[in-house]
Each structure stands twice: as C-alpha cells, then as structure tokens.
Design a protein around this motif. Structure first.
Motif, short mmCIF file in Angstrom:
data_model
loop_
_atom_site.label_atom_id
_atom_site.label_comp_id
_atom_site.label_asym_id
_atom_site.label_seq_id
_atom_site.Cartn_x
_atom_site.Cartn_y
_atom_site.Cartn_z
N PRO A 231 0.81 -1.23 0.00
CA PRO A 231 0.00 0.00 0.00
C PRO A 231 0.84 1.28 0.00
CG PRO A 231 -0.87 -1.56 1.61
CD PRO A 231 0.43 -2.12 1.12
N ALA A 232 1.94 1.28 0.75
CA ALA A 232 2.75 2.50 0.85
C ALA A 232 3.30 2.92 -0.51
CB ALA A 232 3.90 2.29 1.84
N TRP A 233 3.76 1.94 -1.30
CA TRP A 233 4.36 2.28 -2.60
C TRP A 233 3.32 2.35 -3.71
CZ3 TRP A 233 8.60 4.63 -2.05
CH2 TRP A 233 9.45 4.30 -0.99
N LEU A 234 2.21 1.63 -3.58
CA LEU A 234 1.13 1.76 -4.56
C LEU A 234 0.50 3.15 -4.51
CD1 LEU A 234 -0.81 -1.64 -4.51
CD2 LEU A 234 0.26 -0.55 -6.49
N PHE A 235 0.65 3.83 -3.39
CA PHE A 235 0.15 5.21 -3.27
C PHE A 235 0.69 6.06 -4.41
CE2 PHE A 235 0.94 9.55 -1.67
CZ PHE A 235 -0.35 9.94 -1.34
N ALA A 236 2.01 6.03 -4.62
CA ALA A 236 2.62 6.82 -5.69
C ALA A 236 2.25 6.25 -7.06
CB ALA A 236 4.14 6.84 -5.52
N TYR A 237 2.16 4.94 -7.18
CA TYR A 237 1.83 4.30 -8.45
C TYR A 237 0.42 4.71 -8.91
CZ TYR A 237 2.07 0.49 -11.93
OH TYR A 237 2.12 -0.26 -13.08
N LEU A 238 -0.52 4.72 -7.97
CA LEU A 238 -1.89 5.10 -8.31
C LEU A 238 -1.99 6.59 -8.63
CD1 LEU A 238 -3.90 2.82 -5.92
CD2 LEU A 238 -4.49 3.24 -8.29
N LEU A 239 -1.20 7.41 -7.94
CA LEU A 239 -1.19 8.82 -8.31
C LEU A 239 -0.65 9.01 -9.73
CD1 LEU A 239 -0.05 10.63 -5.03
CD2 LEU A 239 -2.30 10.70 -6.12
N GLY A 240 0.29 8.15 -10.13
CA GLY A 240 0.77 8.19 -11.51
C GLY A 240 -0.33 7.86 -12.50
N ILE A 241 -1.17 6.88 -12.16
CA ILE A 241 -2.31 6.54 -13.03
C ILE A 241 -3.27 7.72 -13.09
CG2 ILE A 241 -4.29 5.00 -13.29
CD1 ILE A 241 -2.58 2.78 -11.99
N SER A 242 -3.56 8.33 -11.95
CA SER A 242 -4.44 9.50 -11.94
C SER A 242 -3.86 10.64 -12.77
CB SER A 242 -4.67 9.97 -10.49
OG SER A 242 -5.42 9.02 -9.75
N TRP A 243 -2.56 10.81 -12.70
CA TRP A 243 -1.90 11.86 -13.49
C TRP A 243 -2.09 11.58 -14.98
CZ3 TRP A 243 4.08 13.03 -13.50
CH2 TRP A 243 4.28 14.33 -13.96
N ALA A 244 -1.92 10.32 -15.38
CA ALA A 244 -2.10 9.95 -16.79
C ALA A 244 -3.53 10.20 -17.25
CB ALA A 244 -1.73 8.48 -17.00
N ARG A 245 -4.48 10.12 -16.32
CA ARG A 245 -5.89 10.34 -16.65
C ARG A 245 -6.30 11.81 -16.55
NH1 ARG A 245 -5.31 5.96 -19.03
NH2 ARG A 245 -6.16 4.03 -18.17
N GLY A 246 -5.33 12.69 -16.28
CA GLY A 246 -5.62 14.11 -16.22
C GLY A 246 -6.25 14.59 -14.94
N ARG A 247 -6.11 13.82 -13.86
CA ARG A 247 -6.76 14.19 -12.60
C ARG A 247 -5.83 14.92 -11.63
NH1 ARG A 247 -11.13 10.49 -13.60
NH2 ARG A 247 -10.15 8.44 -13.82
N LEU A 248 -4.59 15.18 -12.04
CA LEU A 248 -3.66 15.89 -11.16
C LEU A 248 -3.35 17.27 -11.75
CD1 LEU A 248 -0.98 13.44 -9.68
CD2 LEU A 248 -2.73 14.75 -8.50
N ALA A 249 -4.29 18.17 -11.63
CA ALA A 249 -4.08 19.54 -12.08
C ALA A 249 -3.22 20.28 -11.05
CB ALA A 249 -5.42 20.24 -12.27
N ARG A 250 -2.87 21.52 -11.38
CA ARG A 250 -1.95 22.27 -10.54
C ARG A 250 -2.51 22.50 -9.13
NH1 ARG A 250 2.38 24.60 -12.83
NH2 ARG A 250 2.48 26.21 -11.22
N GLY A 251 -3.81 22.75 -9.03
CA GLY A 251 -4.39 22.95 -7.72
C GLY A 251 -4.24 21.73 -6.83
N ARG A 252 -4.48 20.57 -7.37
CA ARG A 252 -4.33 19.34 -6.60
C ARG A 252 -2.85 19.05 -6.31
NH1 ARG A 252 -8.98 15.68 -9.65
NH2 ARG A 252 -10.74 16.48 -8.40
N ALA A 253 -1.98 19.43 -7.24
CA ALA A 253 -0.56 19.25 -7.00
C ALA A 253 -0.10 20.10 -5.81
CB ALA A 253 0.24 19.61 -8.25
#
Length: 427
Positions: A231-253
């Motif tokens: 779970p600890a390392w999947l946290f970053a992996y899943l954020l990478g998937i969200s980033w690829a899907r356009g869900r990590l805009a500057r405000g969320r960053a």
C-alpha cells in the motif's frame, strides 16, 4: 624561435583536447535528440532519471562499509553520528518518483495494448520479464561471489555485508513488479474513484503504524509490518495513473505538496517518527523497513512538486545537451539501479584487502571529514557504474546469442539460486 613555437603548440594541446571533447559531446547529444520521437514526454523520463539518480546518490552517501579490526567489512551510516544530515535523505529518497512515472507509463501502455488487441496476460508477462532480467543477472554474479569470496580468504563478515548490499535494491524491483502486475486492477479502481484510490491506501499504512508502535503491552511481531509495503508504494503508483488520466491539475498538486509537508512535520515533530527517510543500521525503528506513514507523506511532497515542475522540465529537456544524460540513464535505468551498490562495494572490498581503513571508503563515517572524503570517491563509483551499465544494459532486453543458450541460462540460474541461499543464510 623554433623552441618557442613548440612550447606554444604544447600549451595549446589542453585547449584543443577540450574543444574536441566538447564537439564529441555535442554530436552525441544531437544523436540522442534526433533518435527521440517528437511526441516523447521527456519530462517523465527526466523524473524517472531523477528518481534513479537520487536513490543511487543517496545510497552512496548514507551507506558505508567500515573495516573493523578483525578485517571484516560491516555496514554503517553517517546518519547515525551526523543526524543533522537527515533532511538530505528527504531529498535523495526518490523512489516515489519512480513509482509515479511507472504508474503513468503503465496506464497508457496498457491502454495501447488493449487497443491493439493484446491479451492482458501477454502484456503483464512481457513487463515482468523485462523487470526480472537485470535482477537475475546481478543475483547470479553475487551468488558466484558468495561462493568464491570465502575461498579467496574474504572474511565472512565482509561477504555478509556485500550480499546484503547487493540484495538491498532488489526488494524495490520485487515491489515494483507487484505493482506492475496489479496495473489492470489499479486502473479499474482508479477509473471508479479517481484520486480516492491513492488516498485509501494511506489507511492500511496508518493501521500498521498503529499496530507496531501503538501503546500495546504485548509486542507485535515484526513481520506484521509487511502488510504496509505494497500500500505505501502503490500510493505513488496510483497517483501516476491518476496523473495519466488528467486528474492531477496544478491545484491538486499544490494540495499534495502542502498536505505532505504538513504531514511530515506532524509525524516527525509531534508523533516522534524518525527524522531520516531511510533506515539506520542498529536503529530500533525505521521509516522505510517497514514503510511508515512517512513514505506516502514524503511521496505527496515529491509528486506535488513533480507535477508543478513538469512544464519547465519538459522545456529544459528539449535542449539536446540536457536531454542526452537523461536519455542515457533511462536506457539502462534498471541496470543502474541493480548494480549501483556493487559499484561502491568493489572499491571497498579492494581497499579492505590492501590494508588499513581508507578515508571515505572503509573508514568509520563519524564526522564531516568522512563526508568530504566520500564526495571525492563518488566519481570513482560513477565510472565503475557507467562501465557496468554499458556492458550489461543489453541484458534488459530479450537475451540473444550466447545469452539465449541453455548453458548460459543454466549458469545464471545456478548463480541466482546460490545468491538466494546465501541471502537467507547470511541475513
């Protein structure tokens, strides 16, 4: 007169040599640039290279092999005697960036595989093989070392330390492989709940922290900490998937960066978590083994910064001179990761056989003098690692020629098995 012209010509040799080197480097950079597809997202490669180089440099700076009076090398760390260096580990513990880029790239690669009708099983198998080839090779080399070094008279303490250092990067490959195998599930979950998929993974990590370090009178077995690794390392992996899907805009960053920084402050200053992002030999508690809440908190800071800096980094890496080293690291990223501690171990092994402790190499890391001497050794480590990477990078791809023959594979398999046995015996 003739002598003066000769002296002048000799004086100009270094200038000409430097100019020749510059021209050669420029041509190499131009070739890397020309060979890169125009739609390549160079910032992602830059982040991956930054993640790899951060870990390499961090290990070289905070991991020391110390020569004891009995002639054996044992693992130590300058962070134990120089706790003021702990913030440096926050900068150099960059595994989260590797997982972030891995999630981003894997999500898009899985999309392309599905579009061309490739079965998921085939896609997962090809990714797993690519991750496994460099691991098997370095394991085979150190399996042979574990057998031959004692025969050559190397003390058992040294063999144990060298095997454990060779093993250290491989746990990361194992966890990253598990994350890769879970990509179809992770993509499906992220599609349903978006950023909540990554946020939910903080809960099991917090639960393990509470279980291990809560106010219980009955000790909890150390193996319970294994429940937080994925779970600890999947946290970053899943954020990478969200980033690829356009869900990590500057405000969320910005929210990730600020929230992670606040969490780190509370964890260290209020709740008494260790200040170091990496474990220390002999310490009672570590933020990394098992991964504590410190890991996703630090990952949030680094990922928020990475998303915010993507545009400037992309523009920088459009320059051939900046892109060439990034491309070179990415061509051999797994090889670099698997062999970087070997590149630091071999000089220490040679120095231990030659005589007394060498400053910055086999001396005790107990002061600023060690740090200065260690910095002087970094170019030596880098040259050895570059040589290993150039020689062994081809083993990241499908093995061909002699490497594909049954005898070669049998020898490698036997060496890897010897390494596994040595690791279990010496750990």
């Amino acid at each position: 007169m003739g002598g003066g012209r000769t002296a002048h010509a000799f004086a100009r040799l270094p200038v000409r040599a430097a100019a020749s080197v510059r021209r050669s480097l420029t041509r190499t950079a131009d070739r890397f640039d020309a060979a890169t597809p125009p739609d390549r997202e160079r910032a992602l490669d830059g982040l991956r290279a930054l993640g790899v180089c951060g870990i390499v440099l961090g290990h070289w700076l905070v991991t020391a092999l110390v020569l004891w009076a009995d002639g054996g090398l044992r693992i130590s760390s300058p962070l134990r005697d120089l706790p003021g260096l702990a913030p440096l580990s926050w900068v150099l513990q960059t595994l989260a960036l590797f997982f972030l880029v891995g999630g981003y790239v894997s999500a898009l690669a899985l999309d392309r595989a599905r579009e061309r009708g490739e079965p998921e099983r085939s896609w997962l198998l090809s990714r797993t093989r690519r991750l496994g080839r460099p691991v098997v090779l370095v394991a085979a080399a150190w399996g042979a070392g574990a057998v031959l070094l004692p025969v050559a008279g190397v003390p058992e303490a040294s063999v144990r330390s060298l095997v454990l250092l060779a093993l250290q990067p491989l746990w990361f490959i194992a966890v990253y492989t598990a994350a890769t195998l879970l990509t179809p599930v992770a993509v499906a979950v992220e599609r349903r709940i978006g950023l909540g998929a990554a946020a939910a993974l903080v809960l099991p990590v917090a639960a393990v922290d509470l279980l291990l370090y809560g106010p219980w009178t009955t000790p909890v077995p150390a193996w319970a900490g294994l429940a937080s690794v994925l779970p600890a390392w999947l946290f970053a992996y899943l954020l990478g998937i969200s980033w690829a899907r356009g869900r990590l805009a500057r405000g969320r960053a910005w929210a990730l960066l600020a929230g992670g920084a606040a969490a780190l402050t509370v964890l260290v200053a209020v709740l008494g978590y260790p200040a170091s992002a990496v474990g220390l030999p002999g310490a009672d508690r570590s933020n990394l083994n098992p991964p504590s809440l410190f890991v996703p908190a630090l990952a949030a800071v680094q990922i928020g910064a990475a998303v915010l800096l993507r545009g400037p980094l992309e523009r920088l890496l459009r320059r051939p001179a900046a892109w060439a080293p990034v491309a070179a690291v990415n061509l051999a990223a797994l090889t670099v990761f698997c062999w970087h501690l070997t590149a630091a171990s071999l000089p220490a092994l040679a120095a231990a056989a030659a005589g007394p402790p060498v400053p910055g190499l086999t001396s005790a890391p107990d002061g600023a003098g060690w740090v200065a001497a260690r910095l002087a050794w970094l170019p030596v480590f880098a040259l050895l690692l570059a040589a290993c990477s150039i020689a062994l990078r081809r083993f990241e791809g499908p093995w061909r020629g002699i490497a594909a023959s049954l005898p070669f594979r049998a020898v490698v398999g036997a060496g890897a098995a010897a390494f596994a046995l040595a690791a279990v015996h010496l750990a």
